[in-house]
Design an enzyme around this catalytic site. Structure first.
Site, PDB file in Angstrom:
ATOM      1  CB  CYS A 106     -13.891   3.543   4.609  1.00  0.00           C
ATOM      2  SG  CYS A 106     -14.674   1.920   4.821  1.00  0.00           S
ATOM      3  CB  ALA A 107     -11.274   2.542   8.814  1.00  0.00           C
TER       4      ALA A 107
END
Length: 376
Positions: free
Chosen positions: A72-73
């Site tokens: 994810c980020a």
């Protein structure tokens, strides 16, 4: 409880071309703009919000016993998704520590060569952004070229080698990422070198990087010979190391050429770019090994994980070096420009010493892929 994998472990997989499946749970627009890539990397995208009510959307596409790395980020959402998948019977799921933010900052050192006179040359590959930086080690000294802002990595590496960074060199004023060159020099007591034609308006002292002025590293025969090679910026300066290696900065890459417009001067600088590529470099030995400051495609990585190519070979196969007609070259360069890097003007201002963003803001400014190249 999910298992985690570090950026270093994932980097080795990319470099070693190990088959790896990544589930990227960022929004699709973020994924489309920038993702983890590699010859043996398979990536699928399923936004996190589609999985909040269950992992059904991915469960039907995946085997429950296959290894999956969730990304994810920043590393939070991936951990939650990995745990949800574990609850659904997936037995071999990992989350990437720190997410794409950490991936963007990872540097993978690769030894390129033993130099004449006893020195060594290393390339630091920033897999998440396509940035390449270099360290020359000789006797008890080191020189770092085009350092990224994560200066602690170079400092630790130098400490492990038992050397002191005496020179920190930027081939040009960078606009796609924040330079660590000046900070590295400050931290180590070394000298910061920058081409004077790129230094107009900077707020700090520097040593001009000038053609004809050797920078000696250690007491061996290792010498860094600058050659003026404008086109990406007005001051762009290449380096020849040991009469064997040509550090081209952002002027020439393995599969592309540098873009001349990061200061809004594409039309003005395209002539300089052509002159450097088609005249200045042409006078150099075909046997020089080109070592650029960026790469654009994962296939540019060689078997040892480095990015390099013989200059003579690039004149045979790099499409940016095949355009004989000057007007066609001008058209190719000005009409094939990728989007400007994120916050490139703020990055330039930071590298000039006119801005000093907090660390977190600097990370945000750099997010995204390499956009320094023109592809014919």
């Amino acid at each position: 409880m999910s298992q985690s994998i570090t950026t270093g472990q994932l980097a080795r997989r990319v470099v070693n071309r190990e088959k790896t499946l990544i589930l990227d749970v960022r929004n699709t627009d973020e994924f489309d703009d920038w993702k983890i890539e590699g010859d043996s990397i398979e990536v699928m995208n399923e936004p996190y919000f589609n999985l909040l009510d269950g992992v059904g959307p991915v469960a039907e596409k995946l085997n429950k016993d296959q290894e999956i790395i969730v990304v994810c980020a920043k590393g939070n959402s991936s951990k939650m998704v990995a745990e949800l998948m574990g609850e659904e019977g997936f037995t071999n799921v990992y989350d990437l520590e720190g997410g794409m933010k950490a991936w963007s900052e990872h540097l993978e050192p690769v030894k390129l060569a033993d130099l004449d006179g006893g020195g060594s040359l290393y390339q630091f590959v920033r897999l998440g952004k396509g940035c390449l930086s270099y360290m020359i080690v000789s006797e008890n000294e080191a020189s770092v070229i085009d350092a990224n802002r994560m200066t602690d990595i170079y400092e630790k590496f130098a400490e492990e080698k038992g050397v002191t960074v005496k020179h920190s060199i930027d081939t040009h004023l960078h606009a796609d990422h924040i330079s660590g060159g000046r900070q590295l020099a400050d931290n180590t007591g070394g000298t910061y070198h920058l081409p004077s034609k790129d230094a107009e308006g900077v707020t700090f002292n520097y040593a001009p990087l000038e053609e004809g002025s050797n920078i000696t590293v250690g007491s061996t025969t290792v010498k860094v010979q600058p050659i003026y090679s404008p086109g990406h910026t007005m001051g762009s300066t290449s380096l020849i190391i040991d009469d064997q290696y040509l550090l081209t900065g952002d002027i020439l890459f393995v599969k592309s050429i540098g873009r001349p417009d990061l200061a809004g001067k594409a039309e003005d600088w395209v002539g300089d770019l052509r002159d450097t590529l088609y005249n200045r470099y042409k006078k150099l030995s075909d046997d020089l090994v080109v070592l650029p400051a960026h790469y654009s495609f994962v296939e540019e990585l060689t078997d040892d994980g480095s990015v390099k190519a013989r200059l003579g070979d690039l004149y045979q196969r790099n499409s940016g070096l095949q355009v004989d007609d000057e007007n066609e070259f001008r058209k190719m360069v000005t009409e094939n420009l990728p989007p400007q890097p994120n916050e490139y003007e703020n990055i330039r201002q930071t590298n000039m010493g006119k801005m000093n963003p907090e660390d977190e803001k600097q990370r945000e400014m750099e997010i995204g892929p390499n956009r320094c190249a023109v592809h014919g």
